[in-house]
Every structure is written in structure tokens, then in C-alpha cells.
Design an enzyme around this catalytic site. Sequence first.
Site: not given
Length: 118
Positions: A44-45
Site C-alpha cells: 500500500q505505502h
Amino acid sequence: MNYPEFRKALAEGKPQLGFCIMYPATGIVEKCGSDYDWLWLDGQHGQLDYSTMLSLVRAADFIKRPSFVRVAWNEFGAIALAADMFPQGVIVPCVSTVEEAQAAVQAAKLPPLGKRSY
């Protein structure tokens, strides 16, 4: 891999120390990962594409550590691809409702429990 020691420790309520990987470097998993009980691979990040994520899951298996893949979003295709890598779990962010949780499960499970293809 099944990782019975990890499952037993969780069942007994023993703390398990994890390590978050956000960068495309399998060498980090190979060198440092065995110092931890499990690995969180952050799609996600982090800066991880599919090929890198798959390599990280394989590196975790090589050092005999369970891996958990976090997808970028609660999206059927991303969850199904992550499950196809055979990590020990898929972390789905931004789940706020029962319906969103059910959709995530449907993407991760094969029929008759879900809708993931094989």
C-alpha cells in the site's frame, strides 16, 4: 508453508515481533528477516510491484518466516493476485463496513467459499 510454531505462539497469546518491508530489496528479507517472527510486505505505502512482492514472499519462505502481503486497496483483482502468491495472509486496508469485509473475503477465497478463480 504452514509455520506451526507461529500459529501455536499466536494461539497461546505470545507476542510475535514483525518486520515491515516497503522497499524492493529481497536482500533485506534474506539478511534481516530471520531476526523476526513474521514479515509484513507493504504494497500500500511501499514501492513494491507484483514481481517484487512475489520475490519477497519467496524470500520469506526461504528463511522460513511467515509473510503477510498488504494490498493497496480493497480491490478484487489485487487481493486475488496477492493470494496467488501464497503468503500466510493478505492484509486489506480501508475496510469500514461488513460489506467491504465480505468483498475482501470473496476475493481471497476459492469457491465455494469465495469467488477467486483458479
